[in-house]
Design a protein around this motif. Sequence first.
Motif, PDB file in Angstrom:
ATOM      1  N   TYR A   1       0.851  -1.191   0.000  1.00 42.30           N
ATOM      2  CA  TYR A   1       0.000   0.000   0.000  1.00 42.30           C
ATOM      3  C   TYR A   1       0.887   1.242   0.000  1.00 42.30           C
ATOM      4  N   TRP A   2       0.741   2.054  -1.036  1.00 47.30           N
ATOM      5  CA  TRP A   2       1.512   3.285  -1.167  1.00 47.30           C
ATOM      6  C   TRP A   2       0.545   4.459  -1.173  1.00 47.30           C
ATOM      7  N   MET A   3       0.526   5.212  -0.077  1.00 51.05           N
ATOM      8  CA  MET A   3      -0.392   6.339   0.066  1.00 51.05           C
ATOM      9  C   MET A   3       0.308   7.591  -0.476  1.00 51.05           C
ATOM     10  N   LEU A   4      -0.151   8.059  -1.642  1.00 49.43           N
ATOM     11  CA  LEU A   4       0.501   9.164  -2.335  1.00 49.43           C
ATOM     12  C   LEU A   4      -0.040  10.510  -1.860  1.00 49.43           C
TER      13      LEU A   4
ATOM     14  N   GLY B   1       1.045  -3.974  -5.954  1.00 55.41           N
ATOM     15  CA  GLY B   1       1.296  -2.601  -5.548  1.00 55.41           C
ATOM     16  C   GLY B   1       0.033  -1.772  -5.709  1.00 55.41           C
ATOM     17  N   LYS B   2      -0.410  -1.141  -4.624  1.00 52.57           N
ATOM     18  CA  LYS B   2      -1.687  -0.421  -4.608  1.00 52.57           C
ATOM     19  C   LYS B   2      -1.462   1.045  -4.236  1.00 52.57           C
ATOM     20  N   PRO B   3      -1.271   1.919  -5.245  1.00 54.17           N
ATOM     21  CA  PRO B   3      -1.146   3.352  -4.941  1.00 54.17           C
ATOM     22  C   PRO B   3      -2.520   3.950  -4.630  1.00 54.17           C
ATOM     23  N   TYR B   4      -2.559   4.832  -3.652  1.00 57.34           N
ATOM     24  CA  TYR B   4      -3.807   5.510  -3.285  1.00 57.34           C
ATOM     25  C   TYR B   4      -3.573   7.025  -3.296  1.00 57.34           C
TER      26      TYR B   4
ATOM     27  N   GLU C   1      -8.114   4.174  -4.784  1.00 56.62           N
ATOM     28  CA  GLU C   1      -7.056   3.329  -5.327  1.00 56.62           C
ATOM     29  C   GLU C   1      -6.809   3.642  -6.798  1.00 56.62           C
ATOM     30  N   GLU C   2      -5.549   3.851  -7.130  1.00 58.12           N
ATOM     31  CA  GLU C   2      -5.113   4.051  -8.503  1.00 58.12           C
ATOM     32  C   GLU C   2      -4.899   2.683  -9.167  1.00 58.12           C
ATOM     33  N   PRO C   3      -4.647   2.638 -10.488  1.00 60.52           N
ATOM     34  CA  PRO C   3      -4.371   1.348 -11.139  1.00 60.52           C
ATOM     35  C   PRO C   3      -3.249   0.591 -10.437  1.00 60.52           C
TER      36      PRO C   3
ATOM     37  N   LYS D   1     -12.900  -3.967   8.236  1.00 64.09           N
ATOM     38  CA  LYS D   1     -11.547  -3.440   8.404  1.00 64.09           C
ATOM     39  C   LYS D   1     -11.084  -2.848   7.083  1.00 64.09           C
ATOM     40  N   LEU D   2     -10.821  -1.534   7.085  1.00 66.52           N
ATOM     41  CA  LEU D   2     -10.543  -0.802   5.857  1.00 66.52           C
ATOM     42  C   LEU D   2      -9.041  -0.657   5.620  1.00 66.52           C
ATOM     43  N   PHE D   3      -8.664  -0.574   4.332  1.00 69.87           N
ATOM     44  CA  PHE D   3      -7.289  -0.343   3.900  1.00 69.87           C
ATOM     45  C   PHE D   3      -6.330  -1.393   4.461  1.00 69.87           C
ATOM     46  N   GLN D   4      -6.806  -2.610   4.501  1.00 67.04           N
ATOM     47  CA  GLN D   4      -5.980  -3.738   4.922  1.00 67.04           C
ATOM     48  C   GLN D   4      -6.696  -5.009   4.525  1.00 67.04           C
TER      49      GLN D   4
END
Length: 654
Positions: free
Chosen positions: A29-32, A117-120, A125-127, A316-319
């Motif tokens: 998880y990559w929080m941009l 890989g999940k960019p946010y 969520e981005e592609p 449970k969110l973002f996990q």
Amino acid sequence: MNQTRIREILAKIETVTVAVYGDFCLDAYWMLDPQGSEVSEETGLPARAVARHYYSLGGASNVVANLAGLKPKKILVIGVIGDDIFGRELRRQFEQLGVDTTHLVVQRENFDTVTFGKPYIEEVEEPRIDFGFFNRRSAATDRALLDGIRHALQTADALIANQQVPGSITNPGFIEEANKLFRAFPDKVVLLDSRHYGDKFQHLCRKTNDREAARLNGVQVGREDVIPLEEVRQYAENLYRQFHRPVFLTRGARGLLAVDGGGVHEVPGIQLLKKLDPVGAGDTVTSALALCLGAGVPPAEAAAFANFAAAVTVQKLFQTGTANGDEVLAVAQDPDFIYQPELAEDRRKACYLPGTEIEICDEAGWRLETGGRRDMPCRLPPTASGLQPSCIRHAVFDSDGTISTLRQGWEEIMAPVMIEAILGDRYATADERLFEKVRRRVLEYIDRSTGIQTLVQMEALVGMVREFGLVPPEQILDRFGYKKLYKDALMAMVNERAARLQSGRLDVTDYTVKGAVAFAQALRQRGVTLYLASGTDHADVVAEAKALGFADLFNGGLYGATGDIDSCSKKMVLDRILAENRLSGPELAVFGDGPVELRECRKRGGLAIGVASDEIRRHGLNPDKRTRLIKAGAHLVIPDYSVAPDLLALLFGA
């Protein structure tokens, strides 16, 4: 399934040794943060700055994490990872969980650890960026994996075979060799959860979903297609007949089915008020099923337990969340099951009492397949959930929308109050995407929470304000503060309507559901004790009932919120009525236009009558209400009380 039985199952699980073969993956998880990004001096391209990042177990790894949450005796893993940073992180997390990684193979060539890989950006969520989708397992790796499977079959109580990554089994003979091993251990619990090779594995139990089950039956279905329950049951039964092992079929929010030698066992979905994330729920179901089966729990009970476990993780969110024993016990303590979703969402399936608008929707036997035609007779049995004619002695009515329409439109007042509270100072400047995201979240919650105390809704609002994180912590109000904002706006509308009523410009019929007061009077004449129970503040319930002239009808009392969530909920009102009057469930009827009162009635064995009223016209059916009320467990649904003569004849046999 009661708390005692769940504790027994949890205790049995602690004695289980379980192994997992599968596609072990990592979720990154990559929080941009666009504000922290810069333009590259070298390329002139905008960079993407990562404000924070974290990594959790995914795929078969998440199955392992879910197993660990339920604390079995031992967990073994059988799989392959790459010699890379993601593989080392995955192994580190396994070791933190105390997992035996003896049979976790490291393949140094032609293999990357499968990582998603999940960019946010702003929680959207981005592609996705995927690693490991061009892997080729070597012959040596496959031999090591088969050795691990053999060891697990010899030493573990249960083995999970979990395949999720396309093309992850690259050598054609691997499945054939695995099937030979499964055949050699016919009494061992082996549970398969495979997205791409479900038809090739043999000699094991299956966990699948409705779409995968359709494909295994040779039926192609689209991602958005709704598969009728009758077809889903048939698919599951066909798989059981084909493979002669228990089959578990998940249906998302609609629950799951279990098929074994005893037939088809249906486990209903659970209504949850929080924001939900279904990602990983299937892994939770797989892990819970395997542990239960390994502990000797029958398939039907295993499915019920797994349903509760999944209800924990979807909240449970973002996990990719897991469930532990205490969380399973908590969600199972007082669950709100979803009744008859197929009927609720398709009016063509409706069955009406002949010649009336009374819909019979009790799954115990009141509803026949009549295609919704009102001229088609319904053969009514003499009882419904134990109800006998003239058996009803006490009736609880909700107020707003069930009898009174003074507060019609409260949703349109609550929604902007909630939206502004969540957006804070950004209310006027938020872009359309953010505003719409907040609006949808609020409307979804209001729709699900209709009928509960206002203070409970405001408590949820506090949680949503914190969830979005747009308001500084020191500016967030408590539930009482938000309730005051909402109530001030609402009462301006209610007081204006009450003034029209008091002046004589409008009368009681302008602010009550058609026939409601006359119907309540008819019940009183039959000796039924009446109660009014509302999530509205008690003083307001009394004042509005008096203004509309029906307060004295409710000789059992008028109940409203008192500022204490636990002291005057509809749940407590119903329990008090049953206890103080020594009633059995069928002696109690509940009339309501919201899900809460009907669910609580069903839990207590009473007769749940949904009033799907159109509050603007004050008569006729509101289709959205009908859907909610059937899912909440309504035995009967009426549009208003113009059906009173037929309803009284149905209830009292005269």
